[in-house]
Design an enzyme around this catalytic site. Sequence first.
Site, short mmCIF file in Angstrom:
data_model
loop_
_atom_site.label_atom_id
_atom_site.label_comp_id
_atom_site.label_asym_id
_atom_site.label_seq_id
_atom_site.Cartn_x
_atom_site.Cartn_y
_atom_site.Cartn_z
N SER A 211 1.09 -1.20 -0.11
CA SER A 211 -0.01 -0.13 -0.03
C SER A 211 1.01 1.33 0.01
O SER A 211 2.09 1.19 -0.41
CB SER A 211 -0.98 0.15 1.27
OG SER A 211 -2.02 0.94 1.16
N ASN A 212 0.21 2.20 0.39
CA ASN A 212 1.08 3.63 0.37
C ASN A 212 0.37 4.35 1.34
O ASN A 212 -0.49 4.31 1.80
CB ASN A 212 1.11 4.31 -1.13
CG ASN A 212 -0.32 4.66 -1.38
OD1 ASN A 212 -1.01 5.52 -0.65
ND2 ASN A 212 -0.93 4.02 -2.37
N PRO A 213 1.20 5.58 1.90
CA PRO A 213 0.68 6.37 3.08
C PRO A 213 -0.57 7.39 3.01
O PRO A 213 -0.52 8.38 3.58
CB PRO A 213 2.04 7.17 3.58
CG PRO A 213 2.80 7.19 2.49
CD PRO A 213 2.56 5.95 1.33
N SER A 214 -1.19 7.34 1.74
CA SER A 214 -2.15 8.34 1.38
C SER A 214 -3.08 8.28 2.58
O SER A 214 -3.69 7.30 2.98
CB SER A 214 -2.99 7.79 0.06
OG SER A 214 -4.10 8.58 -0.13
N ALA A 278 -4.66 7.46 -4.45
CA ALA A 278 -3.19 6.97 -4.79
C ALA A 278 -3.62 5.37 -5.02
O ALA A 278 -3.28 4.62 -4.14
CB ALA A 278 -2.27 7.18 -3.53
#
Length: 410
Positions: A211-214, A278
Amino acid sequence: MDDGTKGRVLVAAGGGVAAMKTPFLLRRLREAGFEVRALASERALAFTTETALAVAAGSPVATEARWFAASGGALHLELARWADLLVVAPATAAGLARAAAGLAEDLTTAVITAGVPRVLWAPAMNPEMWNYPATQENVARLRGWGQAFVGPEYGALAAVGEGEGRGRMSEPETIVEHVRYHLTPKDLEGLRVIVSAGPTREYFDPVRFISNPSSGKMGYALAEAARDRGAHVTLVSGPTNLPAPWGVEVVRVERAEEMHREILERFESADAVVMAAAVADWRPAQTAAEKTAKQGSEKTVALVANPDILASLGERKGRRVLVGFAMETTSGRERARSKLERKNLDFICLNYPTQEGSAFGGDYNEVEMIFRDGSVVKTGRVSKREVANAIWDRVRGLVRERNEEGAQNA
Ligand code: CTP
């Protein structure tokens, strides 16, 4: 936070325990940039004080005692003409009954009958009193006259031994959101918009994912701003810690493929789509059905490309307005322009994760809107809500242009 919405708000405290929270509401409204004045019924002053209200409002409090003395009997008229909106917080069952009967025997109902332009009730009472047929009929009657309500909400009740129920006054922050809604011109009325927000999660087993930190904050700000401006909003959201905005259709998803499916399902009837999510570009080629056990000291996971949602919308764009985001660390404009072309967008919002104040998760952002004709509009560093409004201003302009063209060609 001040998002640019302006207006004069008269806050009337009724005689309930929740009047303790009225000074906080006044404070929050001022922080949000509204001009405020406070009014207190006689019974309200058993639960809060004139001083607390005056300090929070930054001006003297309108009270029954001053009704005639201060202004020769016209305080209710003066207030009704000054205010753009009256918030009754807390509103009691008795207050609702007096207003529904058109009585003007206390200062608040006198302000209402004197024609204050808008009324928002924030009731607080015991659930039995709220559900009592007379109360419910009074509420229906006031709604029928165009007056609005926020709450009451479910939660712990103030009176000793009452436990929990639906009777709590909404929190000041929630009331501020509703005030903002009622004071925002509805210039997106009739528009159907889809906003995507947050990250996606691409699982390689039931408990592990890429995942990503959005944080989702930009997308949620877009959804709330469009709702306040009268649009019908669908928010397709990846996992975030943010509460679901009221008045918005929220569709929760995890994986990019789900996000793709949910957006496509609604695309036909949409006028505009803003992709603030994102989306993870890659997903594991295989997802194990069971948690994979640790084996050896190395592990390789094969990845496959996720669908590019925005590009696929671009292929079937029609007259819809399509807006993308680009987060770049280098050669920003050039890369953003190529995405604008490749994905067939109307404009793209370029932001930099490394720039101070526009990092993932913050409340502020700084965006460059890049258009097909090569023009660039910069927002400067402002709240995400203000960025959202700048984006909707452009979307609205494009939808109008297209509708005018459509009318000419018809
Ligand atoms: N986007 C999308 N589907 C994807 C990836 C991105 O719809 N699978 C959308 C994002 O929501 C954003 C825009 O495309 O609005 C730009 O995303 P970005 O990841 O910056 O662009 P990519 O095309 O993935 O290009 P690159 O990773 O090479 O920078």
